[in-house]
Write an enzyme that holds these catalytic residues in place. Structure first.
Site, PDB file in Angstrom:
ATOM      1  N   LYS A  45      -0.762  17.452  -0.348  1.00 42.67           N
ATOM      2  CA  LYS A  45       0.565  16.976   0.081  1.00 42.67           C
ATOM      3  C   LYS A  45       0.649  15.453  -0.022  1.00 42.67           C
ATOM      4  CE  LYS A  45      -1.099  17.038   4.843  1.00 42.67           C
ATOM      5  NZ  LYS A  45      -1.149  17.829   6.099  1.00 42.67           N
ATOM      6  N   ARG A 100       3.163  22.326  17.708  1.00 46.38           N
ATOM      7  CA  ARG A 100       3.974  21.850  16.596  1.00 46.38           C
ATOM      8  C   ARG A 100       4.794  23.027  16.086  1.00 46.38           C
ATOM      9  NH1 ARG A 100       1.080  18.249  11.964  1.00 46.38           N
ATOM     10  NH2 ARG A 100       0.217  20.250  11.328  1.00 46.38           N
ATOM     11  N   HIS A 146      -4.038  25.296  13.519  1.00 47.69           N
ATOM     12  CA  HIS A 146      -4.423  23.914  13.181  1.00 47.69           C
ATOM     13  C   HIS A 146      -4.913  23.230  14.451  1.00 47.69           C
ATOM     14  CE1 HIS A 146      -4.356  20.310  10.744  1.00 47.69           C
ATOM     15  NE2 HIS A 146      -3.540  19.687  11.561  1.00 47.69           N
ATOM     16  N   ARG A 192      -8.952  24.303   4.980  1.00 46.20           N
ATOM     17  CA  ARG A 192      -7.800  23.564   4.413  1.00 46.20           C
ATOM     18  C   ARG A 192      -8.019  22.059   4.536  1.00 46.20           C
ATOM     19  NH1 ARG A 192      -5.286  26.317   8.521  1.00 46.20           N
ATOM     20  NH2 ARG A 192      -4.875  24.275   9.409  1.00 46.20           N
ATOM     21  N   TYR A 199       5.369 -17.315   4.559  1.00 50.73           N
ATOM     22  CA  TYR A 199       6.450 -17.322   5.560  1.00 50.73           C
ATOM     23  C   TYR A 199       5.923 -17.674   6.948  1.00 50.73           C
ATOM     24  CZ  TYR A 199       9.266 -14.812   2.098  1.00 50.73           C
ATOM     25  OH  TYR A 199       9.957 -14.450   0.974  1.00 50.73           O
ATOM     26  N   CYS A 218       3.543 -10.960   1.907  1.00 49.61           N
ATOM     27  CA  CYS A 218       4.963 -10.883   1.534  1.00 49.61           C
ATOM     28  C   CYS A 218       5.280  -9.495   0.975  1.00 49.61           C
ATOM     29  CB  CYS A 218       5.288 -11.940   0.484  1.00 49.61           C
ATOM     30  SG  CYS A 218       4.786 -13.608   0.917  1.00 49.61           S
ATOM     31  N   MET A 219       6.530  -9.272   0.605  1.00 53.98           N
ATOM     32  CA  MET A 219       6.915  -7.963   0.070  1.00 53.98           C
ATOM     33  C   MET A 219       6.240  -7.676  -1.261  1.00 53.98           C
ATOM     34  SD  MET A 219      10.686  -6.423  -0.817  1.00 53.98           S
ATOM     35  CE  MET A 219      11.398  -6.857   0.749  1.00 53.98           C
ATOM     36  N   ASP A 220       6.159  -8.703  -2.122  1.00 52.12           N
ATOM     37  CA  ASP A 220       5.654  -8.484  -3.483  1.00 52.12           C
ATOM     38  C   ASP A 220       4.411  -9.308  -3.816  1.00 52.12           C
ATOM     39  OD1 ASP A 220       8.090  -7.076  -3.915  1.00 52.12           O
ATOM     40  OD2 ASP A 220       9.064  -9.001  -4.322  1.00 52.12           O
TER      41      ASP A 220
HETATM   42  C1  LIG Z   1      -2.516  17.982   6.430  1.00 54.43           C
HETATM   43  C2  LIG Z   1      -3.024  19.275   6.935  1.00 54.43           C
HETATM   44  C3  LIG Z   1      -4.352  19.658   6.695  1.00 54.43           C
HETATM   45  C4  LIG Z   1      -5.387  18.736   6.080  1.00 54.43           C
HETATM   46  O1  LIG Z   1      -5.869  17.867   7.087  1.00 54.43           O
HETATM   47  P1  LIG Z   1      -7.071  16.807   6.824  1.00 54.43           P
HETATM   48  O2  LIG Z   1      -7.311  16.224   8.145  1.00 54.43           O
HETATM   49  O3  LIG Z   1      -6.555  15.832   5.831  1.00 54.43           O
HETATM   50  O4  LIG Z   1      -8.223  17.592   6.310  1.00 54.43           O
HETATM   51  C5  LIG Z   1      -4.723  20.950   7.072  1.00 54.43           C
HETATM   52  N1  LIG Z   1      -3.841  21.777   7.677  1.00 54.43           N
HETATM   53  C6  LIG Z   1      -2.579  21.419   7.962  1.00 54.43           C
HETATM   54  C7  LIG Z   1      -1.673  22.377   8.646  1.00 54.43           C
HETATM   55  C8  LIG Z   1      -2.132  20.151   7.611  1.00 54.43           C
HETATM   56  O5  LIG Z   1      -0.885  19.792   7.900  1.00 54.43           O
END
Ligand SMILES: *Cc1c(COP(=O)(O)O)cnc(C)c1O
Length: 393
Positions: free
Chosen positions: A53, A157, A186, A242, A286, A333-335
């Site tokens: 992601k 969540r 999770h 995951r 700045y 700075c920004m850039d």
């Molecule tokens: C982002 C996410 C992960 C991965 O988490 P890490 O800490 O980067 O390993 C696993 N499960 C869910 C539901 C997530 O949102």
């Protein structure tokens, strides 16, 4: 969908190399890390659902996905349905789970692109069932949706509380348009100093499996572990893990390495664009937040907070030039930003500047930037903006 930087990975883009600021992703490191974590948790590469992601944690989603699949990952996970669509459009054929909550109008897109849904309540499960029936009534084509049921064990969540989990599984098992591929949760505290914080949520999910697992198809897979859990507590691996962060070779912090053999895969570089000598007392950038303590030499580098190099690191950040660590001075700075080379330092226009990565014997890690900014490595990685081209190392 240009917010996802698939075009950044395209070497043929003639306009990209004009800017010296680039992110380089090393697919060999990503492959190595996937194998290392698969071995650590005892499931092997095929037991890893690699999380890509947020543009592959800033590494370029497509490059990351391809590397993980090349190393044998059993599938991919993304945050939003759009990310999954992008992977399918690039021709990836593996299972792709969308971790985010389901929104009703997205259901046809999930089906068209064969993306696995996260179903987080009986209400959403029934919505999917009804929607599939309606689609079938309209065109006569029978379809089933591959879903993972989300249980909330300690995060608050999305998902059904574990206590109501058995009833939820029973409802879903009775919906014939749902193909239940997984049940998952999770951890809220997988990275807590005390790994025993994972005991209670793990026990809740395992208890649910004992109680109600028989209601679901035998091939249904249970999962809960992210990177920290998979690396620190292989007993949390269940049927699948995951991980995200550790697959990119980034540790929880500069002090805590839970998979020390993982290799950083990202290099963020720029180049010197200007060199000057400033007198003692000269105010820089700045607000003149920094003044030269003596006559010294500065290099200007074309990268800033507009690229995701956080302004909050002002006064703490360092970069590598000619193999030496040099402080970033004055407000970022920004850039652009300015670097103090010291009274005797030298640098030429075009010299490589490393923001993240190694140069000669020195190294700057994402974990260092996170410490300077007072945040977590995840935010640094995902904050590298879309205007920074991603290249394969
Ligand atoms: C982002 C996410 C992960 C991965 O988490 P890490 O800490 O980067 O390993 C696993 N499960 C869910 C539901 C997530 O949102």
């Amino acid at each position: 969908m240009s917010f996802l930087s698939e075009y950044h990975i395209d070497h043929a883009q003639p306009c990209l190399p004009l800017r010296p600021t680039q992110v380089w992703t090393d697919p060999a490191a990503l492959e190595h890390n996937l194998r290392a974590l698969g071995a650590r948790c005892g499931l092997g590469p095929v037991g890893v659902l690699a999380v890509v992601k947020a543009n592959g944690y800033g590494h370029g989603m497509l490059a990351a996905a391809r590397a993980f699949l090349a190393a044998g990952a059993g599938g991919l996970a993304v945050g939003f349905v759009e990310e999954g669509i992008l992977l399918r459009r690039e021709g990836l054929e593996c299972p792709i789970l969308v971790l985010g909550g389901l929104v009703e109008n997205q259901i046809p897109a999930y089906l068209d692109y064969r993306l696995e849904m996260t179903v987080s309540s009986p209400h959403k499960a029934r919505l999917v069932q009804e929607r599939l029936r309606a689609l079938e009534a309209a065109d006569g084509r029978a379809r089933r949706a591959r879903v993972h049921l989300k249980i909330d064990t300690d995060m608050e969540r999305i998902g059904v509380h574990a206590a109501g989990g058995a009833a939820f599984l029973e409802v879903c098992a009775g919906l014939d348009r749902l193909e239940i591929a997984g049940v998952y949760s999770h951890f809220a505290n997988a990275d807590h100093a005390d790994p025993a914080r994972m005991d209670a949520p793990l026990a809740r999910l395992c208890e649910l499996r004992r109680q109600a697992g028989h209601l679901l198809p035998a091939e249904c897979r249970w999962h809960i572990a992210n990177s920290a859990a998979a690396a620190r507590r292989p007993d949390t691996a269940l049927d699948l893990v995951r991980p995200g962060l550790l697959l990119y070779g980034v540790q929880h912090s500069a002090e805590q390495a839970w998979l020390p053999e993982a290799r950083p895969a990202l290099r963020w570089t720029s180049a010197v664009v200007y060199f000057k000598v400033v007198e003692a007392g000269a105010g820089v950038s700045y607000g003149h937040l920094w003044r030269a303590p003596c006559r010294t030499r500065l290099a200007t580098v074309p990268v800033g907070y507009g690229d995701g190099y956080p302004r909050g690191m002002t006064g703490r950040a360092e970069v590598l030039i000619r193999g030496r660590r040099c402080p970033v001075v004055g407000a970022i700075c920004m850039d652009q930003l300015m670097v103090d080379l010291g009274p005797a330092g030298t640098a030429y226009n075009g010299d490589e500047v490393v923001l993240v990565g190694s140069q000669a014997d020195e190294q700057i890690r994402v974990e260092d930037l996170a410490r300077w900014q007072g945040t977590i490595p995840y935010e640094i990685l995902t904050g590298i903006s879309e205007r920074v081209p991603r290249r394969l190392a």
